[in-house]
Write a protein that holds these residues in place. Structure first.
Motif, PDB file in Angstrom:
ATOM      1  N   ASN A  27       0.794  -1.240   0.000  1.00 34.19           N
ATOM      2  CA  ASN A  27       0.000   0.000   0.000  1.00 34.19           C
ATOM      3  C   ASN A  27       0.819   1.278   0.000  1.00 34.19           C
ATOM      4  O   ASN A  27       0.276   2.370   0.105  1.00 34.19           O
ATOM      5  CB  ASN A  27      -0.941   0.005   1.211  1.00 34.19           C
ATOM      6  CG  ASN A  27      -1.911  -1.175   1.140  1.00 34.19           C
ATOM      7  OD1 ASN A  27      -2.385  -1.504   0.048  1.00 34.19           O
ATOM      8  ND2 ASN A  27      -2.172  -1.813   2.267  1.00 34.19           N
ATOM      9  N   HIS A  28       2.136   1.156  -0.089  1.00 31.48           N
ATOM     10  CA  HIS A  28       3.021   2.327  -0.058  1.00 31.48           C
ATOM     11  C   HIS A  28       2.796   3.172  -1.315  1.00 31.48           C
ATOM     12  O   HIS A  28       2.815   2.665  -2.434  1.00 31.48           O
ATOM     13  CB  HIS A  28       4.472   1.834  -0.006  1.00 31.48           C
ATOM     14  CG  HIS A  28       5.453   2.898   0.346  1.00 31.48           C
ATOM     15  ND1 HIS A  28       5.876   3.130   1.637  1.00 31.48           N
ATOM     16  CD2 HIS A  28       6.102   3.802  -0.438  1.00 31.48           C
ATOM     17  CE1 HIS A  28       6.755   4.135   1.632  1.00 31.48           C
ATOM     18  NE2 HIS A  28       6.916   4.552   0.386  1.00 31.48           N
ATOM     19  N   ILE A  29       2.595   4.492  -1.131  1.00 31.05           N
ATOM     20  CA  ILE A  29       2.319   5.368  -2.283  1.00 31.05           C
ATOM     21  C   ILE A  29       3.455   6.369  -2.488  1.00 31.05           C
ATOM     22  O   ILE A  29       3.807   7.123  -1.580  1.00 31.05           O
ATOM     23  CB  ILE A  29       1.003   6.160  -2.085  1.00 31.05           C
ATOM     24  CG1 ILE A  29      -0.192   5.197  -1.979  1.00 31.05           C
ATOM     25  CG2 ILE A  29       0.776   7.148  -3.230  1.00 31.05           C
ATOM     26  CD1 ILE A  29      -1.497   5.880  -1.607  1.00 31.05           C
ATOM     27  N   VAL A  30       4.018   6.350  -3.704  1.00 34.78           N
ATOM     28  CA  VAL A  30       4.987   7.378  -4.094  1.00 34.78           C
ATOM     29  C   VAL A  30       4.276   8.319  -5.061  1.00 34.78           C
ATOM     30  O   VAL A  30       3.757   7.897  -6.096  1.00 34.78           O
ATOM     31  CB  VAL A  30       6.234   6.760  -4.762  1.00 34.78           C
ATOM     32  CG1 VAL A  30       7.097   7.865  -5.369  1.00 34.78           C
ATOM     33  CG2 VAL A  30       7.052   5.963  -3.753  1.00 34.78           C
ATOM     34  N   LEU A  31       4.253   9.606  -4.702  1.00 36.76           N
ATOM     35  CA  LEU A  31       3.583  10.613  -5.524  1.00 36.76           C
ATOM     36  C   LEU A  31       4.639  11.492  -6.186  1.00 36.76           C
ATOM     37  O   LEU A  31       5.534  12.019  -5.510  1.00 36.76           O
ATOM     38  CB  LEU A  31       2.651  11.448  -4.623  1.00 36.76           C
ATOM     39  CG  LEU A  31       1.772  12.501  -5.282  1.00 36.76           C
ATOM     40  CD1 LEU A  31       0.839  11.913  -6.326  1.00 36.76           C
ATOM     41  CD2 LEU A  31       0.929  13.232  -4.216  1.00 36.76           C
ATOM     42  N   LEU A  32       4.570  11.607  -7.504  1.00 35.85           N
ATOM     43  CA  LEU A  32       5.550  12.390  -8.258  1.00 35.85           C
ATOM     44  C   LEU A  32       4.842  13.595  -8.865  1.00 35.85           C
ATOM     45  O   LEU A  32       3.961  13.431  -9.718  1.00 35.85           O
ATOM     46  CB  LEU A  32       6.168  11.532  -9.373  1.00 35.85           C
ATOM     47  CG  LEU A  32       6.672  10.140  -8.966  1.00 35.85           C
ATOM     48  CD1 LEU A  32       7.053   9.312 -10.186  1.00 35.85           C
ATOM     49  CD2 LEU A  32       7.871  10.258  -8.027  1.00 35.85           C
TER      50      LEU A  32
END
Length: 509
Positions: free
Chosen positions: A107-112
């Motif tokens: 569920n880890h979210i990386v937002l760019l």
């Protein structure tokens, strides 16, 4: 290393550290022959734009390339070297590094934030390193990431021809692309970003690479029709269409300004350039190359008004007609193009805890992390410590550097602690000729010149404290790449070495 033919296919055969290897010979960036590049340790550096590849694996190790090289089988029998190429890789000049996709339940979210080079390379590196969480890339553009370096060189550009990756790529590797969406604010306590469509997205780690925009001129008449700035492919096409057969006036003598002037020489009826300094690129490439550039363009009837400023743009029926200068000169103009610098797209961070400098560039450490843990920044909007300049905080708006930032961000997001060690490399094209530049020459005190401007073949070595800090070259390949390799390795190039007639260290063919 040498270029060999295998089944009408160009392969680079390398003997390095006691073993033979064979990889594709064409750089995956723009197809340059790597056999004419520089070999150093176990990597080869492209002679044109400085991309580097591992000679044993073909893997990309330095940008601006995006893809790896195919790798071929080598065997030694009876003191002969045999290279065999598989039929299916025969036609492939590039190879995508193997990438994973999202893993259900992670569920880890990386937002760019930003759809440029730094964000794209960050997303790709995360998947290459088998990150299985969610990756969301958000851009206010209506286009997938594209090659921005082309806009000022081929202005009637079709969107499709400059895309770096197609939509299928983003689907295949589970990289969500949100187009036409702009960040309005960041709350680093709640780890959320609010967008202009009213939506709010949470994140675990954040990359800010929103780039910069063109700076406007603060003079009367800027609202007239045909006052233009270059930021997007659509801008480039509009400028191209507006300038054909017209009187074009450009303000700004940076790389983009000079490239645009050069591009319109055979397309516009007249091209005039206005600069506030004495010569183009005065602070970057120095007066000698500035003078040479002016001479090159002046010979093609480009007019220059230097040491001058625009005070007003006059129009008739709402359209540009004249550009008035501080010196009193009035220049007829059908199109007025402004290229006087950039403003960071960072207003949405005001009021957040993310630290910026007085000009609103975001500051980071050598891991590309801001003062807020888990929040990173890269590309044109950042000020970062440059290893080759004793970790001085700099802002460098080059394509290759933004890509390098993206890779370092991804590795540090994954706790693979990596410092930025890239040496800047960029190029500019004028009248079909490419000037390449590497290093960081700001504050240089003298220039050592090899070759001559008359022969259209030169290498300028920028010296400070008796050491070479940067190099610029025209038709002097692969010298600029050789200097880049020395700078990356931290090997000092002394002034004495630069002045010497022995140029063997430049590996000139």
């Amino acid at each position: 290393m040498m270029e060999v033919e295998v089944g009408h296919h160009s392969v680079l055969l390398i003997h390095c550290e006691g073993k033979y290897s064979a990889i594709g010979n064409q750089c995956t960036h723009y197809g340059a022959p790597l056999s004419k590049g520089i070999i150093s340790g176990n990597r080869v550096r492209c002679p044109w734009h400085g991309a580097c590849f591992n000679v044993h694996t073909g893997d990309l190790e330095e940008f601006p390339g995006m893809d790896c090289l195919p790798c071929h089988k080598v065997k030694i029998e009876n003191s002969k070297v045999y290279v065999s190429v598989q039929k299916k890789t025969l036609k492939q000049e590039k190879r995508l590094k193997s990438m994973g996709a999202a893993i259900p339940g992670v569920n880890h979210i990386v937002l760019l934030l930003g759809g440029g080079a730094a964000s794209l390379i960050c997303a790709e590196t995360l998947r290459q390193e088998n990150f299985g969480g969610k990756i969301i890339m958000v851009t206010r553009d209506d286009l997938l990431p594209y090659d921005k370096t082309r806009l000022s060189k081929v202005m009637n550009v079709e969107n499709d021809s400059i895309l770096l990756r197609r939509m299928e790529f983003f689907h295949q590797y589970d990289i969500e692309m949100w187009l036409k969406k702009e960040a309005l604010s960041v709350d680093t306590d709640k780890k959320t970003v609010s967008f202009d469509d009213g939506s709010v997205q949470n994140y675990d780690q954040l990359l800010i690479s929103t780039g910069c925009r063109a700076k406007g001129l603060n003079v009367p008449g800027m609202k007239l029709e045909n006052v233009m700035m270059l930021e997007t492919p659509e801008d480039a096409r509009k400028i191209h269409a507006a300038c054909l057969g017209c009187n074009v006036v450009l303000v700004g003598t940076s790389f983009v300004g000079m490239e645009v002037a050069s591009y319109f020489i055979d397309k516009a009826s007249s091209v005039t350039v206005i600069g506030s300094s004495e010569l183009p690129y005065q602070n970057t490439l120095g007066p000698e190359i500035g003078k040479f550039t002016m001479m090159m363009l002046s010979e093609k009837d480009v007019k220059f008004y230097m040491n001058d400023n625009v005070t007003e743009v006059k129009g008739v029926n709402g359209k540009v007609k004249e550009v008035v200068l501080k010196s009193g000169k009035v220049i007829p103009a059908d199109v007025f193009i402004v290229g006087i610098g950039i403003i960071p797209n960072s207003e949405f961070l005001l009021g957040s805890k993310i630290r910026m400098d007085s000009k609103n560039f975001v500051t980071v450490d050598k891991y590309m992390q801001t003062n807020v843990p888990g929040v990173f920044c890269g590309g044109d909007v950042v000020k970062f410590p440059l290893a080759m300049a004793q970790d001085r905080l700099v802002n460098i708006g080059h394509w290759q550097m933004a890509q390098a930032h993206g890779r370092i961000v991804a590795l540090n997001m994954l706790d693979k602690t990596t410092e930025l060690n890239s040496v800047p490399f960029y190029w500019t094209v004028l009248l079909g000729k490419t000037i390449r530049y590497t290093g960081y020459g700001e504050g240089y005190t003298e220039i050592v010149m090899k070759g001559t401007f008359e022969d259209m073949k030169f290498l300028a070595l920028y010296i400070k404290n008796d050491e070479v800090k940067a190099a610029a070259g025209l038709n002097y390949d692969p010298a600029v790449s050789a200097v880049a390799e020395r700078l990356v390795a931290g090997k000092v190039i002394t002034k004495k070495e630069a002045q010497s007639d022995d140029l063997s260290w430049l590996q000139l063919s």
